[in-house]
Design a protein around this motif. Structure first.
Motif, mmCIF file in Angstrom:
data_model
loop_
_atom_site.group_PDB
_atom_site.id
_atom_site.type_symbol
_atom_site.label_atom_id
_atom_site.label_comp_id
_atom_site.label_asym_id
_atom_site.label_seq_id
_atom_site.Cartn_x
_atom_site.Cartn_y
_atom_site.Cartn_z
ATOM 1 N N LEU A 18 0.676 -1.261 0.487
ATOM 2 C CA LEU A 18 -0.661 0.274 0.210
ATOM 3 C C LEU A 18 0.517 1.145 -0.042
ATOM 4 O O LEU A 18 0.764 2.612 -0.124
ATOM 5 N N PHE A 19 2.543 1.417 -0.393
ATOM 6 C CA PHE A 19 3.318 2.173 0.444
ATOM 7 C C PHE A 19 3.439 2.494 -0.995
ATOM 8 O O PHE A 19 4.615 3.937 -1.629
ATOM 9 N N MET A 20 3.180 1.757 -2.003
ATOM 10 C CA MET A 20 3.366 2.044 -3.741
ATOM 11 C C MET A 20 2.578 2.684 -4.640
ATOM 12 O O MET A 20 1.261 3.693 -4.003
ATOM 13 N N PRO A 21 3.486 4.363 -4.808
ATOM 14 C CA PRO A 21 2.499 5.942 -4.852
ATOM 15 C C PRO A 21 1.978 5.310 -6.263
ATOM 16 O O PRO A 21 2.123 4.815 -6.772
ATOM 17 N N GLY A 22 0.881 5.781 -5.620
ATOM 18 C CA GLY A 22 -0.240 6.240 -7.378
ATOM 19 C C GLY A 22 -1.472 4.864 -6.654
ATOM 20 O O GLY A 22 -2.993 4.324 -7.219
ATOM 21 N N ILE A 23 -0.750 3.715 -5.688
ATOM 22 C CA ILE A 23 -1.828 2.431 -6.050
ATOM 23 C C ILE A 23 -3.275 2.547 -5.676
ATOM 24 O O ILE A 23 -4.392 2.577 -5.690
ATOM 25 N N GLU A 24 -3.244 3.846 -4.841
ATOM 26 C CA GLU A 24 -5.028 4.688 -4.615
ATOM 27 C C GLU A 24 -5.482 4.781 -5.804
ATOM 28 O O GLU A 24 -7.521 5.059 -5.539
ATOM 29 N N SER A 25 -5.294 4.958 -7.143
ATOM 30 C CA SER A 25 -5.998 5.413 -8.378
ATOM 31 C C SER A 25 -6.431 3.618 -8.818
ATOM 32 O O SER A 25 -6.947 4.206 -9.459
ATOM 33 N N ILE A 26 -5.963 2.885 -8.255
ATOM 34 C CA ILE A 26 -6.738 2.059 -9.134
ATOM 35 C C ILE A 26 -7.900 1.063 -9.008
ATOM 36 O O ILE A 26 -8.839 1.816 -7.936
ATOM 37 N N ARG A 27 -8.643 1.565 -9.427
ATOM 38 C CA ARG A 27 -9.935 1.249 -9.704
ATOM 39 C C ARG A 27 -10.743 -0.588 -10.044
ATOM 40 O O ARG A 27 -9.859 -1.355 -10.627
ATOM 41 N N HIS A 28 -11.303 -0.345 -9.593
ATOM 42 C CA HIS A 28 -12.232 -1.840 -9.534
ATOM 43 C C HIS A 28 -12.905 -2.400 -9.221
ATOM 44 O O HIS A 28 -13.572 -3.424 -10.018
ATOM 45 N N ASP A 29 -14.233 -0.861 -10.127
ATOM 46 C CA ASP A 29 -15.476 -1.456 -10.807
ATOM 47 C C ASP A 29 -15.433 -2.049 -12.213
ATOM 48 O O ASP A 29 -15.051 -1.353 -12.806
ATOM 49 N N LEU A 30 -16.528 -2.505 -12.210
ATOM 50 C CA LEU A 30 -16.043 -2.598 -13.717
ATOM 51 C C LEU A 30 -17.296 -2.430 -14.623
ATOM 52 O O LEU A 30 -17.824 -2.389 -15.452
ATOM 53 N N SER A 31 -17.473 -0.778 -14.073
ATOM 54 C CA SER A 31 -18.333 -0.281 -15.540
ATOM 55 C C SER A 31 -17.822 0.131 -16.462
ATOM 56 O O SER A 31 -16.731 0.500 -16.595
ATOM 57 N N ARG A 32 -18.443 0.252 -17.481
ATOM 58 C CA ARG A 32 -18.221 0.489 -18.517
ATOM 59 C C ARG A 32 -17.674 1.291 -18.462
ATOM 60 O O ARG A 32 -17.888 2.958 -18.271
ATOM 61 N N ILE A 33 -16.633 2.098 -18.771
ATOM 62 C CA ILE A 33 -15.299 2.904 -19.055
ATOM 63 C C ILE A 33 -14.848 2.779 -20.978
ATOM 64 O O ILE A 33 -15.116 2.184 -21.969
#
Lengths: 321, 321
Positions: free
Chosen positions: B61-76
């Motif tokens: 969790l210390f890795m920079p940018g890890i907070e921006s990873i998405r898990h929702d599978l809504s259409r993108i």
């Protein structure tokens, strides 16, 4: 800075035989730097005598040249002596007896506490290990690094950088490793021989020692105990200090990790001390007549096991408040 | 060889938004290569969406940018997709659902088993990790590596070289590490966060699991057992697979090391398999419906714990005769 005088001394024609030694309690960097130094001197056409008070630990017996290390203290002739990885001359133990006052003494070391005991002193506190310094000597003298030298140098870097993970690790450590790998050394094999060649009994005992884990209420000091009955049954346990103390270090929040080894039943305790960052375990060890580095040190204390543990943990706890 | 087409695709003006993903069961190289890839694309002025099916393990969790990873599978919407560290497209799990057939798919991977599932495939089996390949992309595109990128790339190298000790480690791994250290990354801090942040309970449990060590008579197969009662009380134990299985690997003479985790009481056993050199644990895992690499693999077997252990140990023993 590498003194030019040192290069001249190594090249000197009249220096036909070199005595080389390192500190007692042999480990990877002491062995690696003295054996690579021997390789370098031989490449310069010198005769080399490597002396150590102690036998090398089993896990290092794969190191090329280790079979040539002498332990006898009979009177010997030499022209110049080189001590590597020694902060103080007392650190070579009984080998002091074969040193002669009328011969030049060269001191090559990376400990900040080095006492400049030599006639020529080369001390680099920013080097991760003595092997990094010996590597520079190969380069400065234009001597090619053979595979055997590379194995010794790599072993020293591994030992003193904790496999490239301690604060001592620099870009230079990695650049040197990259260069040493060019000699075709088998890093997996070296790592396996040093870190992954335990006996079944040792692994089982490790489980027991981990079971002894205790931590202060604030979670900042953690310690493990190795009692005399365990050591008597399995003396090789003493070689696994780093593998064991890892489990006190590897706890989130711990600042000082300690391993207490009861070397003689209720008479003497060997203590290994490790810092995980800010605590200075060199100073802590000094309180008990020991020493070492800021991040790793040792001390030997006489007394009843339980009393020694209590005293040292108390002192450690005071220092991480 | 890095395909020129790939560089053109990354630079293409019409590609405004990139989707980036990596394999399920996230670990250091999957996370490191996708996050560094995102950093690279952002530096090229692109919008980046990083998607993973799984949550990242705590120690990363210390890795920079890890907070921006998405898990929702809504259409993108996106213009091009890049999958890193995936041998097969099925390895991204549910993220497959957001991939669109009408968009370009780029496959960047170092697994020899890669199925070349992309429109553009760049596979380098000699690279120690996907992060080494992403590092080359920074260089090929002339994009400066920022400290955050360096932390991600270094983490991937650590994970896939076993901290520079596995056979996968090359001089190139060390050269890249040396370059990444120039960005001022704190290698000790990174190593400590990944490998040395256990809880007191986990360390104590480790001692117990080590106590379960068994070895075949010929000493070639060693195994450890983690029973369901232990896992239920301390679910984070499952994250310490490598730390635990180390103690079966680290015995002299052992060729196959196994860790049996009873994930549901007497109903399902998760098995981690490690080779210490010659044995192929990928093939061994295949016998039980699992897979992985020659040196490290996994399988999940339904059945009574003791029966599963017996069956797998027997099969392993046959293969190292």
């Amino acid at each position: 800075m590498l003194p030019k005088k040192l290069l001249a001394e190594l090249r000197k024609k009249s220096h036909k035989t070199f005595l080389v030694s390192a500190h007692i309690h042999l480990e990877g960097d002491a062995l690696g730097s003295e054996l690579a130094m021997a390789g370098l001197l031989k490449a310069l056409g010198k005769k080399v005598l490597v002396f150590n008070e102690d036998e090398a630990p089993n896990e290092y017996l794969f190191m090329p040249g280790i079979e040539s290390i002498r332990h006898d203290l009979s009177r010997i002739d030499y022209d110049a002596a080189i001590l590597v990885d020694c902060s103080d001359i007392s650190r070579i133990g009984k080998i002091q007896k074969v040193l002669r006052k009328d011969k030049v003494l060269i001191n090559i070391d990376h400990h900040i506490s080095n006492t400049a005991f030599g006639d020529i002193n080369w001390v680099e506190p920013d080097a991760s290990c003595a092997c990094e310094m010996v590597y520079s000597l190969f380069k400065a003298l234009g001597v090619g690094i053979k595979k055997d030298d590379a194995i010794c140098l790599y072993t020293g870097i591994l030992a003193d950088t904790g496999s490239f993970k301690y604060k001592t690790t620099t870009g230079q450590s990695h650049l040197i490793a990259a260069d040493l790998l060019r000699q075709g050394i088998d890093v997996y094999d070296i790592n396996r021989r040093i870190y992954e060649s335990m006996s079944i009994a040792t692994v089982k005992d490790l489980g027991k020692i981990i079971g002894s884990l205790e931590v202060t209420k604030d979670g900042k000091v953690a310690w493990l105990s190795m009692r005399n009955n365990l050591i008597r049954k399995n003396p090789t346990l003493a070689d696994e200090t780093d593998a064991i103390i890892h489990f006190a270090r590897a706890i989130a929040g711990v600042e000082v990790a300690l391993l207490f080894k009861e070397t003689q039943a209720n008479r003497e305790v060997r203590i290994n001390l490790r810092s995980t960052g800010t605590a200075d375990v060199n100073k802590l060890a000094h309180v008990f007549g020991g020493g070492g580095h800021r991040m790793a040190s040792g001390a030997t204390v006489r007394g009843i096991f339980r009393d020694v543990v209590k005293k040292v943990v108390l002192e450690a706890a005071k220092r991480v408040l």
